[in-house]
Design a protein around this motif. Structure first.
Motif, PDB file in Angstrom:
ATOM      1  N   GLU A   1      33.524  57.570  46.800  1.00 46.44           N
ATOM      2  CA  GLU A   1      33.861  56.500  45.869  1.00 46.44           C
ATOM      3  C   GLU A   1      33.000  55.265  46.125  1.00 46.44           C
ATOM      4  O   GLU A   1      32.769  54.880  47.269  1.00 46.44           O
ATOM      5  N   ARG A   2      32.514  54.683  45.050  1.00 51.09           N
ATOM      6  CA  ARG A   2      31.779  53.421  45.040  1.00 51.09           C
ATOM      7  C   ARG A   2      30.444  53.495  45.776  1.00 51.09           C
ATOM      8  O   ARG A   2      29.837  52.477  46.083  1.00 51.09           O
ATOM      9  N   ILE A   3      29.972  54.701  46.064  1.00 47.32           N
ATOM     10  CA  ILE A   3      28.642  54.858  46.659  1.00 47.32           C
ATOM     11  C   ILE A   3      27.617  54.983  45.527  1.00 47.32           C
ATOM     12  O   ILE A   3      27.762  55.819  44.639  1.00 47.32           O
ATOM     13  N   VAL A   4      26.592  54.131  45.562  1.00 45.91           N
ATOM     14  CA  VAL A   4      25.583  54.099  44.505  1.00 45.91           C
ATOM     15  C   VAL A   4      24.197  54.033  45.151  1.00 45.91           C
ATOM     16  O   VAL A   4      23.993  53.315  46.143  1.00 45.91           O
TER      17      VAL A   4
ATOM     18  N   ALA B   1      29.820  54.055  39.837  1.00 49.32           N
ATOM     19  CA  ALA B   1      29.749  52.654  39.425  1.00 49.32           C
ATOM     20  C   ALA B   1      30.380  52.504  38.048  1.00 49.32           C
ATOM     21  O   ALA B   1      30.738  53.481  37.399  1.00 49.32           O
ATOM     22  N   LEU B   2      30.511  51.268  37.603  1.00 54.32           N
ATOM     23  CA  LEU B   2      31.044  50.958  36.283  1.00 54.32           C
ATOM     24  C   LEU B   2      29.942  50.373  35.415  1.00 54.32           C
ATOM     25  O   LEU B   2      28.923  49.888  35.919  1.00 54.32           O
TER      26      LEU B   2
ATOM     27  N   GLN C   1      43.401  43.455  46.108  1.00 60.58           N
ATOM     28  CA  GLN C   1      43.053  44.193  47.324  1.00 60.58           C
ATOM     29  C   GLN C   1      42.129  45.376  47.045  1.00 60.58           C
ATOM     30  O   GLN C   1      41.729  46.090  47.969  1.00 60.58           O
ATOM     31  N   GLN C   2      41.806  45.584  45.787  1.00 65.22           N
ATOM     32  CA  GLN C   2      40.957  46.726  45.412  1.00 65.22           C
ATOM     33  C   GLN C   2      39.492  46.431  45.738  1.00 65.22           C
ATOM     34  O   GLN C   2      38.938  45.437  45.284  1.00 65.22           O
ATOM     35  N   PRO C   3      38.827  47.310  46.520  1.00 67.43           N
ATOM     36  CA  PRO C   3      37.387  47.127  46.768  1.00 67.43           C
ATOM     37  C   PRO C   3      36.611  47.179  45.451  1.00 67.43           C
ATOM     38  O   PRO C   3      36.939  47.939  44.546  1.00 67.43           O
ATOM     39  N   SER C   4      35.577  46.374  45.364  1.00 70.48           N
ATOM     40  CA  SER C   4      34.831  46.243  44.109  1.00 70.48           C
ATOM     41  C   SER C   4      33.872  47.408  43.891  1.00 70.48           C
ATOM     42  O   SER C   4      33.319  47.967  44.841  1.00 70.48           O
ATOM     43  N   TYR C   5      33.700  47.740  42.612  1.00 73.80           N
ATOM     44  CA  TYR C   5      32.702  48.719  42.186  1.00 73.80           C
ATOM     45  C   TYR C   5      31.421  47.987  41.811  1.00 73.80           C
ATOM     46  O   TYR C   5      31.461  46.861  41.315  1.00 73.80           O
TER      47      TYR C   5
END
Length: 764
Positions: A171-174, A197-198, A329-333
């Motif tokens: 997750e969230r690795i780009v 990513a978004l 608290q959600q880590p950002s994308y």
């Protein structure tokens, strides 16, 4: 929200007017009627009837869906999983050619003027650092914004994605992805971002899921939604299974019920070359409410579903404080910025543009699913195999009747598409199948006329073994549906074969009722069944010539053979109650994944829905193979031969496959299910009988005719149900059950129904 923070570099990347100063941005937007605070968005999803490896045809259907979406003024279009290649390429995904051709096809799509001014989400395989990923490619105005790989792969049942693909790193690795030269020539880009990513537009934020990710306990939409993503897409290759759609819809609704959002679901539709039928049903959901739903079963190659949704409804829905706390608290994308607005400037000029209203979900009953799903599958299979129609050995029993009715349902759908929907593609393909010339103007006048051109049936009887009732039922059914029907006996062929055997061995095989052994009795039955298979293929290959197919179309040098249909239901295949290489050995089996119980319900439904009361006679007739001689006091019975009922077989099938139970677990559970009318020892006898016949007949499953998957306990040994075909006696389990029954004392063998009667007598 994203407004004047957009940079000059991003704007030039996507070929928008250059912005020299930060304050010029708003004036540029005003001039082009863009509104940063726009909130009505028209979005499109679709169901495509893609065909594995058909790169040319798949591209044409993708472009057609983009054209239709654009005509409906959508600013976002998403498509099914792996739509460029087709989902069912299987081991072809291991070929580098497929990746190369995918990029080449994508380059042509991006360079097409249809794709301008629309955010487009397309599925294809992508190899990154020598690892193959199942990806979505998101683009806008001839530029790729993001390649988003699938995080969770489908790897059970019918799916083996991990044989070809790897799940993305996390997750969230780009990372950076270096584009092939054929793409660079079109886009001018050398590299883009690949990963989880978004995509941010001027007015909203979009994230993607791919099929299986929706079914995982921690679906990607959860974290993305908490990070402010407002639109989710799911591009799927989800197959049809009886009673499965409601589960899929529940998961899609749940994806936006908890914390809001707009969810677009796209799916493959049709037969793409394998044993599955993908059942479409593209949908658009906002905050748990469905505002658009496509068809589940259709002959159309392209179906686009469009809705207008209100972004402000999502924002209002998300005011809950508990969600806000989790969101902080959600880590950002990572967000890839695309300088366009999904909302339209039409809000200023068209006050009548309104959000699509919620609607009731449309479900089909299981009986309707049987009538529609296999029928659509058979049409795709027939038109893509380029053969001349179907042939079935019509026995007068319920299984071949159900198969024939599914073919007739196909003919009804074809007729409807031609007459009601004016579908030019369907009439063109029907004329080709029926052997019409390229200049033909023939249009069928009824479903029966369609059936008469593409469906052929034959009753192959035995004078001593076949009843007049089954012969009459077969003839009446063929007349009612309009199939080209043959009626003949096979006694001379069977006699010739048995006479040859006796000449060679001096042994005369006899039926059991005539004093023969079990082996002789079984051999005489099997030779009839296998003879019917040989004759089926002979008639299937030559009937088109007999009917003058070439005479109608002199330019056609190949009249086209007929595809032979099998008609063994899933319960018979599970029990092994069929002859190996008999008339169930065919080209395709439409009912091989459907239980006898469901087939009976389908026939009852068809009797009313198709206005064919004669179908009730098939329901009332006892199931029989008619392979032994009929006498005044004996008629062969399937359930007597099997030693169990079809209803019991359905239970065993579900416990074995769906519940993953072995013999001991099966017995333990059936004690609760059947304990009201069977003692523990009686349950044990049934469980042991089932596993005995299952074990000795497993070798038959390795040669089963490819069948359309419809049921969770399907027996397709080559794809869905992987088990040994040589079984030992399961003595460990039997000893454990026998000990448990013995430890129960009288309760282990006491008949529950007799016990209940005795208790009532005592009370009286």
């Amino acid at each position: 929200m994203h407004g004047p923070e957009y940079t000059r570099d991003t704007a030039s990347l996507f070929k928008l007017p250059a912005i020299k100063k930060k304050e010029d941005f708003s004036s540029t937007l005003t001039k082009n009627h863009f509104f940063i605070m726009g909130h009505l968005v028209t979005v499109a999803t679709c169901s495509l009837n893609q065909w594995a490896l058909d790169i040319v045809g798949n591209q044409a259907r993708i472009l057609d869906s983009i054209r239709q979406a654009k005509e409906k003024r959508a600013s976002l279009r998403i498509g099914p999983e792996l739509e460029i290649t087709g989902y069912g390429c299987l081991d072809h995904f291991l070929e580098n050619d497929l990746c190369l051709h995918s990029w080449e096809s994508l380059a042509e799509i991006l360079d097409n003027e249809l794709c301008n001014d629309m955010l487009i989400d397309i599925g294809m395989p992508v190899k990154h650092r020598n690892v193959l990923y199942n990806c979505r490619v998101i683009s806008y105005n001839k530029k790729i914004a993001l390649i988003r790989p699938k995080l969770a792969l489908a790897n059970d049942g019918n799916y083996y994605e991990m044989r070809y693909f790897s799940p993305w790193k996390g997750e969230r690795i780009v990372e950076d992805f270096y584009l092939p030269r054929c793409i660079t020539k079109v886009t001018g880009q050398e590299k883009v971002r690949i990963g989880d990513a978004l995509v941010s537009t001027r007015d909203t934020c979009m994230g993607t899921e791919t099929c299986e990710e929706l079914f995982t306990p921690r679906a990607p939409n959860i974290g993305a939604g908490l990070d402010g993503c407002e639109i989710f897409s799911n591009s799927s290759g989800s197959h049809h299974e009886l009673r499965k759609l409601d589960t899929r819809i529940d998961l899609i609704r749940e994806a936006t019920l908890k914390s809001g959002g707009i969810y677009l679901y796209a799916n493959q539709q049709g037969c793409d070359g394998d044993r599955l039928y993908y059942d479409g049903c593209a949908m658009i959901i906002i905050n748990g409410q469905i505002v658009a739903q496509g068809s589940q079963f259709s002959l159309a190659d392209v179906e686009v579903v469009v809705a207008t949704v209100d972004l402000e409804e999502v924002r209002s829905y998300r005011f809950a404080k508990s969600r806000a706390i989790q969101a902080t608290q959600q880590p950002s994308y990572e967000r890839i910025e695309v300088p366009m607005s999904l909302s339209s400037d039409e809000e200023e000029f068209n006050p009548f543009l309104k959000p699509s209203v919620p609607r009731e979900v449309r479900f089909h009953s299981p009986e309707e699913e049987i009538a529609l799903g296999p029928a659509c599958f058979l049409w795709d299979y027939l038109r893509r195999s380029k053969q001349g129609g179907y042939f079935i050995p019509l026995s007068g029993g319920i299984d071949s009747c159900a198969t024939s009715m599914i073919v007739f349902s196909m003919c009804r759908l074809v007729y409807h598409d031609i007459v009601e929907d004016k579908n030019k593609q369907v009439i063109k393909e029907l004329r080709q199948i029926a052997g019409e010339s390229s200049t033909s103007t023939w249009v069928p006048g009824s479903p029966q006329e369609v059936c008469g051109r593409v469906f052929h049936s034959a009753y192959m009887g035995m004078k001593t073994n076949s009843s007049t009732e089954t012969r009459s039922r077969a003839k009446d059914l063929a007349k009612e549906i309009g199939s080209y029907h043959c009626d003949f006996d096979i006694d001379t062929v069977v006699t010739a074969i048995t006479t040859l055997f006796t000449t060679v061995t001096k042994f005369v095989p006899k039926y059991k009722m005539h004093g023969g052994s079990n082996s002789s009795n079984l051999a005489l039955q099997n030779i009839q069944a296998r003879t019917r298979m040989v004759l089926s293929y002979l008639f299937a290959q030559l009937l088109p010539s007999v009917r003058g197919r070439n005479a109608k179309n002199p330019e056609n040098t190949n009249p086209g053979s007929l595809l032979v249909l099998g008609s063994a239901n899933v319960d018979e295949s599970l029990r092994g109650y069929l002859t190996k290489y008999d008339c169930s050995s065919a080209d395709i089996n439409p009912i091989g994944g459907i239980s006898k119980t469901d087939l009976k319900r389908f026939i009852l439904y068809a009797a009313d829905a198709f206005s064919m009361p004669l179908l009730h006679s098939f329901i009332d007739a006892p199931p029989t193979a008619e392979l032994e001689p009929i006498s005044a006091d004996y008629v062969q019975s399937d359930e007597v031969d099997m030693g169990m009922t079809y209803n019991e077989l359905s239970v065993f099938g579900n416990l074995r496959k769906r519940d993953h139970l072995g013999p001991y677990g099966m017995w333990s559970k059936l004690m609760h299910i059947w304990g009201d009318h069977l003692s523990p020892s009686q349950v044990y006898e049934k469980v042991r009988r089932f596993h005995y016949f299952y074990g000795i007949n497993r070798h038959k499953a390795t040669t089963l005719t490819p069948s359309l998957h419809c049921e969770q306990y399907g027996t397709d040994d080559n794809r869905y149900d992987m088990r040994p075909f040589l079984y030992p006696s399961l003595d460990w389990a039997w000893r454990k059950i026998e000990k448990a029954v013995k430890d129960m004392g009288d309760r282990g063998t006491r008949d529950p129904e007799k016990t209940e009667v005795d208790e009532r007598k005592k009370t009286a």
